[in-house]
Write a protein that holds these residues in place. Structure first.
Motif, PDB file in Angstrom:
ATOM      1  N   UNK A   1      40.293 -43.846  33.163  1.00  0.00           N
ATOM      2  CA  UNK A   1      39.645 -44.805  32.464  1.00  0.00           C
ATOM      3  C   UNK A   1      37.954 -44.584  32.714  1.00  0.00           C
ATOM      4  N   UNK A   2      37.759 -44.439  33.831  1.00  0.00           N
ATOM      5  CA  UNK A   2      36.237 -44.354  34.373  1.00  0.00           C
ATOM      6  C   UNK A   2      35.794 -43.161  33.981  1.00  0.00           C
ATOM      7  N   UNK A   3      36.633 -41.907  33.787  1.00  0.00           N
ATOM      8  CA  UNK A   3      36.277 -40.756  33.369  1.00  0.00           C
ATOM      9  C   UNK A   3      35.893 -40.710  31.774  1.00  0.00           C
ATOM     10  N   UNK A   4      36.828 -41.469  31.127  1.00  0.00           N
ATOM     11  CA  UNK A   4      36.713 -41.802  29.601  1.00  0.00           C
ATOM     12  C   UNK A   4      35.254 -42.426  29.349  1.00  0.00           C
ATOM     13  N   UNK A   5      35.214 -43.403  30.172  1.00  0.00           N
ATOM     14  CA  UNK A   5      33.981 -44.290  29.918  1.00  0.00           C
ATOM     15  C   UNK A   5      32.563 -43.427  30.207  1.00  0.00           C
ATOM     16  N   UNK A   6      32.681 -42.537  31.130  1.00  0.00           N
ATOM     17  CA  UNK A   6      31.388 -41.936  31.597  1.00  0.00           C
ATOM     18  C   UNK A   6      31.174 -40.815  30.131  1.00  0.00           C
ATOM     19  N   UNK A   7      32.311 -40.201  29.604  1.00  0.00           N
ATOM     20  CA  UNK A   7      32.235 -39.320  28.677  1.00  0.00           C
ATOM     21  C   UNK A   7      31.573 -39.826  27.383  1.00  0.00           C
ATOM     22  N   UNK A   8      31.885 -41.368  27.249  1.00  0.00           N
ATOM     23  CA  UNK A   8      31.681 -41.966  26.075  1.00  0.00           C
ATOM     24  C   UNK A   8      30.369 -42.337  26.088  1.00  0.00           C
ATOM     25  N   UNK A   9      29.932 -42.743  27.319  1.00  0.00           N
ATOM     26  CA  UNK A   9      28.463 -43.078  27.605  1.00  0.00           C
ATOM     27  C   UNK A   9      27.677 -41.958  27.468  1.00  0.00           C
ATOM     28  N   UNK A  10      27.875 -40.721  27.864  1.00  0.00           N
ATOM     29  CA  UNK A  10      27.019 -39.514  27.754  1.00  0.00           C
ATOM     30  C   UNK A  10      26.965 -39.227  26.418  1.00  0.00           C
ATOM     31  N   UNK A  11      27.996 -39.197  25.605  1.00  0.00           N
ATOM     32  CA  UNK A  11      27.967 -39.104  24.011  1.00  0.00           C
ATOM     33  C   UNK A  11      27.269 -40.032  23.445  1.00  0.00           C
ATOM     34  N   UNK A  12      26.853 -41.176  24.086  1.00  0.00           N
ATOM     35  CA  UNK A  12      26.190 -42.081  23.236  1.00  0.00           C
ATOM     36  C   UNK A  12      26.799 -43.393  22.690  1.00  0.00           C
ATOM     37  N   UNK A  13      28.083 -43.359  22.922  1.00  0.00           N
ATOM     38  CA  UNK A  13      28.778 -44.634  22.604  1.00  0.00           C
ATOM     39  C   UNK A  13      28.212 -45.930  23.186  1.00  0.00           C
ATOM     40  N   UNK A  14      28.120 -46.958  22.352  1.00  0.00           N
ATOM     41  CA  UNK A  14      27.724 -48.300  22.874  1.00  0.00           C
ATOM     42  C   UNK A  14      28.702 -49.240  23.385  1.00  0.00           C
ATOM     43  N   UNK A  15      29.784 -48.975  22.681  1.00  0.00           N
ATOM     44  CA  UNK A  15      30.981 -49.684  23.147  1.00  0.00           C
ATOM     45  C   UNK A  15      32.045 -48.684  23.293  1.00  0.00           C
ATOM     46  N   UNK A  16      33.023 -49.221  24.044  1.00  0.00           N
ATOM     47  CA  UNK A  16      34.530 -48.627  23.831  1.00  0.00           C
ATOM     48  C   UNK A  16      35.642 -49.620  23.929  1.00  0.00           C
TER      49      UNK A  16
END
Length: 42
Positions: free
Chosen positions: A24-39
């Protein structure tokens, strides 16, 4: 941009070792780097 994690599944033999938290932490990191504002986790 919005991220979505459909499922986090860990094999029964590997449960209780913190693997889901790491995934989950890795998924959040990838989303953050991609510019996601929410997950969302479903």
């Amino acid at each position: 941009m919005r991220g979505r994690v459909e499922d986090v599944v860990v094999d029964t033999a590997a449960r209780g070792q913190g693997i889901a938290a790491l995934l989950t932490s890795e998924a959040l990191r990838i989303a953050r780097e991609a510019g996601a504002r929410t997950v969302d986790l479903t």
